[in-house]
Design an enzyme around this catalytic site. Sequence first.
Site, mmCIF file in Angstrom:
data_model
loop_
_atom_site.group_PDB
_atom_site.id
_atom_site.type_symbol
_atom_site.label_atom_id
_atom_site.label_comp_id
_atom_site.label_asym_id
_atom_site.label_seq_id
_atom_site.Cartn_x
_atom_site.Cartn_y
_atom_site.Cartn_z
ATOM 1 N N ASN A 219 42.342 35.821 -47.766
ATOM 2 C CA ASN A 219 41.309 36.983 -48.179
ATOM 3 C C ASN A 219 41.728 37.699 -49.250
ATOM 4 O OD1 ASN A 219 39.530 39.256 -48.032
ATOM 5 N ND2 ASN A 219 39.367 39.381 -46.022
ATOM 6 N N ASP A 220 42.633 38.562 -49.071
ATOM 7 C CA ASP A 220 43.210 39.303 -50.297
ATOM 8 C C ASP A 220 43.681 38.640 -51.505
ATOM 9 O OD1 ASP A 220 42.636 41.786 -48.715
ATOM 10 O OD2 ASP A 220 44.591 41.527 -47.658
ATOM 11 N N VAL A 221 44.314 37.513 -51.336
ATOM 12 C CA VAL A 221 44.683 36.815 -52.580
ATOM 13 C C VAL A 221 43.607 35.985 -53.181
ATOM 14 C CG1 VAL A 221 46.960 36.335 -51.215
ATOM 15 C CG2 VAL A 221 45.182 34.806 -51.225
ATOM 16 N N ALA B 205 45.110 43.789 -46.332
ATOM 17 C CA ALA B 205 45.320 45.012 -47.018
ATOM 18 C C ALA B 205 44.038 46.159 -46.639
ATOM 19 C CB ALA B 205 45.039 44.828 -48.333
#
Lengths: 102, 477
Positions: free
Chosen positions: B397-399, B438
């Site tokens: 997700n965040d990456v 995050a």
Amino acid sequence: MIDGFLALYLFMLAAFTGHEIISRVPVILHTPLMSGSNFVHGIVLVGAMIALGEATTWWQQLIGFVGVFLGAGNAAGGYVVTERMLEMFKSSKKPAAAGESK
Amino acid sequence: METAQIVSLLIQTSYFVAAVLLILGIKRMSSPVTARSGIQWAGVGVLIAVIATFFHSEVPGHVLIENAALIFIAIAASTAIAWIWGKKVAMTDMPQMVALYNGMGGGSAAAIGAAALLGAATQTHFEHHLTTTQTLLAVIGALIGSISMTGSIIAWAKLDGRMDKTFRFGGQKLVNGACFLAALLIGLYCVWHLETQWIVLFFALALLFGVLMTLPIGGADMPVVISLYNAFTGLAVAFEGYVQGNIALIIAGTVVGAAGTLLTRLMAKAMNRSIANVLFSNFGAGGGGSQDIKGSLKPIEADDAASLLYMADNVIIVPGYGMAVAQAQHKIWELSKNLIERGKSVKFAIHPVAGRMPGHMNVLLAEAGVPYDLIADMDDINPEFPNCDVAIVIGANDVVNPVAKTDKSSPIYGMPILDVANAKQIIVIKRGKGTGFAGIENALFYQDNCRMLYADGQAAANGLIAGLKAVDGGGGH
């Protein structure tokens, strides 16, 4: 007893050693290496054993016992976990070789 | 020579050999070829040191043979528990196990400090009168060790999902700062005034600070924090080693302290964060909060997604921690093999911090049998995304969140990401609509060329494999 300056030199040399031996480590080994160095400070168990060995009152025994218990957990757990991770690296070589040869 | 002298010499020799083996062990662990023997060398080193210590003059005890029994019980019980737990735990849960075991080491170092300080305060054994330097290092080592212990336990609880990801209150930095300062000042006071009540207060504050310091740190930063605490424990061990005059502890502890610090910096660099940033900025709080993301989430069924894959030539799979949690790596590899059989190019794109720590995802894919040459690092794969027909994002997700490049107010702004956004078509396999580690929305999911396949990782991979077979009648050609 270790003389003050001798200890300082010891700290300095050991710090350089630690820095040097992992300065060129590939990213894929970061996690296993962290786990491995986690095991290495499990040597604290030795210190805790001496602390418990010296204990003369019940509360010293209690503190010592906690110290040895925690230190042994650090050493044993750290070893198993690292060993399991690195085992995986070994087994990954075979499929990699097969992938190249196809 | 008397027997006692010979025994003492043998013990010192064992410690020396142990120190050499530990250093060589770490050295070997820094290369993939020798890594496995490295941990074994280090293991032998610790084993030698532990056995030798049983013969240490103080261990059988002048008065208390009881102590030797206690040592044996503590080692046996703890080793059994840690060993079994370490064997049983899933590969995905490794990072928090490292945190937990590291915390135990920190606690052990703190206990050595406590025994030395309280022993000197109550003057129970005069022969171990501490010098000022020893007392000072005992205090500093105990401070660092205590922080490492409670901090690591919080890190473990967070990664293990036993605790809310972040915990904040007004004036938190002030409270944390005051707590640390109080612990430090009382600790320093104890160096010159060894009084039991102050020592106890010092330990209470140090332990409390470890908790307070770790609570506000977001989950995505945890790997860096665990690595930092690992270095902390190393230093604590070195300092307590000086207090006891044990050179093996000094050397091993300092080596880990230095190596751990370097490793922490490398990890922070891979995430484009400074260590100070990790510790003192409230990462993962949702930051600016006001992110306007246009578009909507567009769901897709497995059959339709399979058709997209069928028509694609270049497929890039972006695995994240969510894939590992669902234990879907084997199924994903099966899906990849199905695609390769149909003449498609398949690659795995790995973000430096995919999984929970640098290198964690490589371990997980290796476990599933994915060949090394199909796995590409971020810098190598990013230029290939514009040529990629279908990118499958599974559990990441965040990456892959383009916000990291576009939105300065975002807490992940500046973090290097995989440029999945540039792919022609994107399929995101996700269990639900929740946000990533995050805790922020992902702009990628709202892009026009992105479709959401809501399913468990394994089920989704099964669905895609079945869908592929349905398109061409199973046989492939």
